[in-house]
Design an enzyme around this catalytic site. Structure first.
Site, PDB file in Angstrom:
ATOM      1  N   SER A   1      55.408  43.120  34.753  1.00  0.00           N
ATOM      2  CA  SER A   1      56.558  43.997  34.700  1.00  0.00           C
ATOM      3  C   SER A   1      56.527  45.293  35.540  1.00  0.00           C
ATOM      4  O   SER A   1      57.184  45.857  36.226  1.00  0.00           O
ATOM      5  CB  SER A   1      56.488  44.554  33.310  1.00  0.00           C
ATOM      6  OG  SER A   1      56.956  43.499  32.504  1.00  0.00           O
TER       7      SER A   1
ATOM      8  N   GLY B   1      55.265  33.768  33.173  1.00  0.00           N
ATOM      9  CA  GLY B   1      56.671  34.377  32.805  1.00  0.00           C
ATOM     10  C   GLY B   1      57.597  34.663  34.120  1.00  0.00           C
ATOM     11  O   GLY B   1      58.671  34.716  34.095  1.00  0.00           O
TER      12      GLY B   1
ATOM     13  N   SER C   1      54.203  33.696  21.986  1.00  0.00           N
ATOM     14  CA  SER C   1      55.748  34.291  22.135  1.00  0.00           C
ATOM     15  C   SER C   1      56.409  34.576  20.962  1.00  0.00           C
ATOM     16  O   SER C   1      56.472  33.707  20.037  1.00  0.00           O
ATOM     17  CB  SER C   1      56.456  33.076  23.054  1.00  0.00           C
ATOM     18  OG  SER C   1      57.797  33.659  23.116  1.00  0.00           O
TER      19      SER C   1
END
Length: 335
Positions: free
Chosen positions: A315, A59, A171
């Site tokens: 993240s 990602g 996903s």
């Protein structure tokens, strides 16, 4: 240093900041030196030798544009994608939202990527010599009953260039994709992909591990069923897990109402529970890559102690910068 970079990036819309980050990492990849050394904490998983157990989650670099740049941040392995047979734009923008109070991110990207052929060319141009995973998915326009075709196309095209291949069926941003995680649909998919893997291993005289990426939003019964399928089909690994649809840990925060998958710190407890349940069922037969909410030494260690053999993050790097990678690589104690 990163606090200044973060301030500049966070002044932009999330996807714009990601674009500029990728461009900067592409330039960094051309430097004759690394800004961060790769900490050696070697581990062997799936027959592959990793320099350390900390990887970049899929990602971050969907098209494999900045592999050499990410390599200079000290990762023990890198996973690029998710990539699909054909290029696709993904869902409408805006589609990425920071949950600042919780150090989380919601995205509904929808597998936006330039297609598997572009990714393969980028991988061929990279000089990175570490472990590279390639994450494959299906095009949004491909009916779910024909999903296998897309995975087989991608598997064939990336096989020679990956150290392992991840099959992404979890996903939440591609319609009906998560339906492939259950029962006969999963068994059929895994059986066919393992057959293709065997053919490709014979053709290229090299076995490449096949990994399944699953969702954290599963009941215990569903996890038990998936674990049974993984064992029966002799899958090489499992990534636990993808983003969550739950908003339990961010209720009331800005952007919490946005549709899409939630990643980052709020996902940690849920993904660790998934790892723990999965580990009890797999009984060491199939290695687990822990992904989702790794944001500190303690959170990473909790995932290892729950049963993960490797870790992935993305993240947390956005919120804390790349120093977390070296800290994890140095201080994580493998079981």
């Amino acid at each position: 240093m990163y606090s200044l970079i973060r301030k500049a990036l966070f002044s932009m819309e999330a996807e714009t900041a990601h674009y500029f980050s990728i461009q900067a990492l592409k330039l960094m990849g051309k430097l004759p030196f690394s800004l961060c050394s790769t900490t050696l904490n070697p581990v062997e998983v799936m027959g592959l030798k990793f320099k350390n157990p900390i990887g970049l989650a899929a990602g971050a670099d969907k098209n494999g544009e900045a592999i050499d740049g990410f390599a200079k941040l000290g990762f023990g392995f890198i996973e690029v994608g998710t990539v699909t047979p054909l290029a696709q734009d993904g869902n409408n923008k805006p589609r990425q939202f920071r949950i600042l109070e919780a150090e989380g991110i919601i995205n509904r990207n929808g597998f936006n990527n330039q297609g598997v052929d572009v990714l393969v060319e980028n991988v061929k141009k990279a000089s990175y010599d570490g472990i590279l995973g390639i994450n494959i998915g299906k095009n949004a326009t491909t009916p779910i009953e024909n999903a296998l075709d897309d995975y087989q196309i991608c598997l064939h095209k990336v096989y020679s260039y990956a150290d392992y291949i991840t099959v992404n069926i979890s996903s939440p941003n591609t319609h009906n994709l998560r339906a492939l995680q259950y029962g006969e649909a999963l068994d059929h998919l895994l059986a066919e992909l393992k057959t293709e893997q065997a053919k490709l291993a014979k053709k290229f005289n090299q076995y490449k591990p096949l990994v399944l990426k699953i969702a954290p939003d599963l009941t215990n019964e569903e996890i038990v069923s998936i674990a049974d399928s993984l064992i029966r089909h002799q899958m090489d690994g499992v990534i636990a897990g993808n983003t969550t649809l739950s908003r339990e840990n961010i209720a009331g925060f800005n952007h919490a109402h946005q549709q899409g998958g939630l990643s980052g710190k709020p996902l940690h407890t849920l993904s660790t529970k998934l790892i723990s349940t999965l580990a009890k069922e797999l009984k060491g037969k199939i290695p687990i890559i822990g992904s989702g909410g790794v944001h500190s030494i303690d959170s990473g260690q909790q995932k290892i102690d729950a049963g993960a053999h490797l870790l992935q993050l993305y993240s947390a790097m956005i919120y804390q910068g790349p120093t977390l990678i070296q800290e994890l690589a140095k201080k994580i104690i493998l079981r």
